[in-house]
Design an enzyme around this catalytic site. Structure first.
Site, PDB file in Angstrom:
ATOM      1  N   GLY A   1      30.222  -5.584 -19.763  1.00 38.06           N
ATOM      2  CA  GLY A   1      30.769  -5.696 -21.101  1.00 38.06           C
ATOM      3  C   GLY A   1      30.589  -4.465 -21.960  1.00 38.06           C
TER       4      GLY A   1
ATOM      5  N   ASP B   1      29.620   3.059 -11.587  1.00 41.78           N
ATOM      6  CA  ASP B   1      30.929   3.154 -10.943  1.00 41.78           C
ATOM      7  C   ASP B   1      31.976   3.359 -12.018  1.00 41.78           C
ATOM      8  OD1 ASP B   1      32.963   0.501 -11.149  1.00 41.78           O
ATOM      9  OD2 ASP B   1      30.900   0.152 -11.802  1.00 41.78           O
TER      10      ASP B   1
ATOM     11  N   ASP C   1      32.709  -6.265  -6.884  1.00 41.62           N
ATOM     12  CA  ASP C   1      32.623  -6.919  -8.195  1.00 41.62           C
ATOM     13  C   ASP C   1      33.191  -8.318  -8.051  1.00 41.62           C
ATOM     14  OD1 ASP C   1      35.377  -6.751  -8.252  1.00 41.62           O
ATOM     15  OD2 ASP C   1      35.442  -5.140  -9.709  1.00 41.62           O
ATOM     16  N   SER C   2      33.005  -9.142  -9.055  1.00 42.25           N
ATOM     17  CA  SER C   2      33.340 -10.564  -8.930  1.00 42.25           C
ATOM     18  C   SER C   2      34.788 -10.880  -9.270  1.00 42.25           C
ATOM     19  CB  SER C   2      32.434 -11.378  -9.857  1.00 42.25           C
ATOM     20  OG  SER C   2      32.764 -11.105 -11.212  1.00 42.25           O
ATOM     21  N   GLY C   3      35.522  -9.909  -9.790  1.00 39.86           N
ATOM     22  CA  GLY C   3      36.868 -10.185 -10.273  1.00 39.86           C
ATOM     23  C   GLY C   3      36.897 -10.601 -11.725  1.00 39.86           C
ATOM     24  N   GLY C   4      35.714 -10.738 -12.340  1.00 39.68           N
ATOM     25  CA  GLY C   4      35.649 -11.174 -13.737  1.00 39.68           C
ATOM     26  C   GLY C   4      36.376 -10.241 -14.677  1.00 39.68           C
TER      27      GLY C   4
END
Length: 376
Positions: A221, A271, A92-95
């Site tokens: 989200g 996930d 994942d992007s860390g967002g």
């Protein structure tokens, strides 16, 4: 990365497919165990492969960036060699992690300024830098940098956040196009649909993401506090727009019934930390329903944890023994429970796939949802 849509279900949007990556194939629908800091908590890589039958695992950009850091990651030859997992990996992007640090981060057009939760040091994640970090980690599937708005969000905030995510995505794609992977395998970028729980925003975001023509697409989200019915409504809107010939990944979801309902709405990849986190607290997901192994009723129950799961753990140890281990806070208890829960999740998506291929997914799903939600 390639995706082959093998079949769709006649009475729902459920589908079975195959993703091919440089580190192997993934049969969908699929659940991906979460390995935040380079490890799925309490589970050895050999157990992931042999007992749990995992096909792909996750790594977390934010946590791996802070520890062990990019220098160590590059010297190791990427996360595959660092942790010894030879199958596909998604990062994942860390967002989401940055989103959760709302007291110690600041979002700007440039990116996100934040303080490390470890030592308070200052850092900046830009879309470009997050692509560079994920290049260095070396995952097969990498996520675009996005902003994950909280629930509930005011419409104006959700709209501005969505457009910021779209602008950041353009920068992510540009950076990916002007850089190469470091370890000899292809890395595929998945954009992320946002828009909170507003159907018009979700529609707009899905159309924008679909138009970018990337190898796969994600839906973010959701599962951030909204009612399940709102999540399903958003999925119905988004999956009707995202292209059929690309995998669809619902991020951070969820309970067994959430997964089955999302599969019915045309979602392919999932996930969640729930299987391992709940396992460490004594909650087991089984083929017959939910068990709180801490309850006294299991103290003298010497039946198998779950005979239906052929993994050498659930069909070997008794409920009474696992209760004893969890009560004594023995590490083996958390390990057995984690292997069991992850095995169950992989069994569940495998059964879903089998019934999609057989053409009777909806009737099977409706029976399973009722069974899986009951407390034993």
């Amino acid at each position: 990365m390639k995706f082959e849509l093998q079949t769709a279900n006649p009475d729902s949007a459920a589908r079975a497919g195959k993703i091919t990556t440089g580190h192997g194939e993934i049969l969908t629908p699929i659940f991906m165990p979460v390995g935040t800091a380079g490890t799925v908590k309490g589970v050895h890589q050999a157990e992931l492969k042999e007992k749990i039958k995992a096909q792909i695992i996750l790594g977390n950009t934010y946590h791996l960036y802070l520890r062990p850091g990019l220098e160590v990651m590059e010297q190791a030859g990427g996360l595959h060699k660092f942790n010894g997992w030879s199958g596909p990996i998604l990062t994942d992007s860390g967002g989401y992690q940055v989103f959760s640090l709302k007291e110690i981060r600041k979002i700007t057009e440039e990116g996100v300024h934040f303080n490390s939760h470890i030592d308070g040091s200052k850092h900046l994640f830009t879309p470009e830098y997050v692509m560079d970090i994920q290049r260095t980690i070396g995952a097969d599937i990498i996520m675009a940098f996005d902003e994950c708005p909280p629930y509930p969000s005011e419409y104006d905030y959700a709209e501005k956040s969505m457009h910021l995510t779209h602008r950041w995505l353009k920068r992510c794609i540009k950076r990916m196009n002007e850089t190469e992977g470091k370890y000899g395998h292809t890395q595929a970028l998945f954009p992320i649909v946002q828009g909170s729980t507003y159907k018009d925003l979700r529609k707009q975001s899905a159309e924008f993401i679909a138009a970018q023509n990337q190898a796969g697409n994600a839906i973010g989200g959701l599962s951030v506090g909204e009612p399940a019915e709102e999540m399903y409504a958003m999925l119905e809107v988004v999956n009707a727009i995202l292209p059929e010939d690309k995998p669809r990944y619902l991020m951070g979801v969820g309970t067994p019934e959430n997964i089955l309902e999302a599969i019915a709405l045309g979602t392919d990849m999932f996930d969640c930390v729930m299987p391992t986190r709940n396992a460490r607290n004594g909650m087991l997901f089984t083929t017959e329903g939910i068990i709180n192994i801490r309850n006294k009723k299991w103290e003298n129950d010497f039946s198998l944890i779950d005979a239906a799961l052929d993994n050498g753990v659930s069909n070997f140890h008794s409920k009474a023994y696992l209760k004893h281990l969890i009560k004594c806070q023995e590490m083996l208890g958390a390990q057995i429970a984690s292997i069991h829960n992850l095995s169950f999740y992989l069994w569940l998506v495998g059964e879903a796939r089998r019934h999609i291929l057989a053409g009777d997914f909806v009737s099977w799903k409706n029976k399973m949802v009722k069974k899986l939600m009951q407390r034993l």
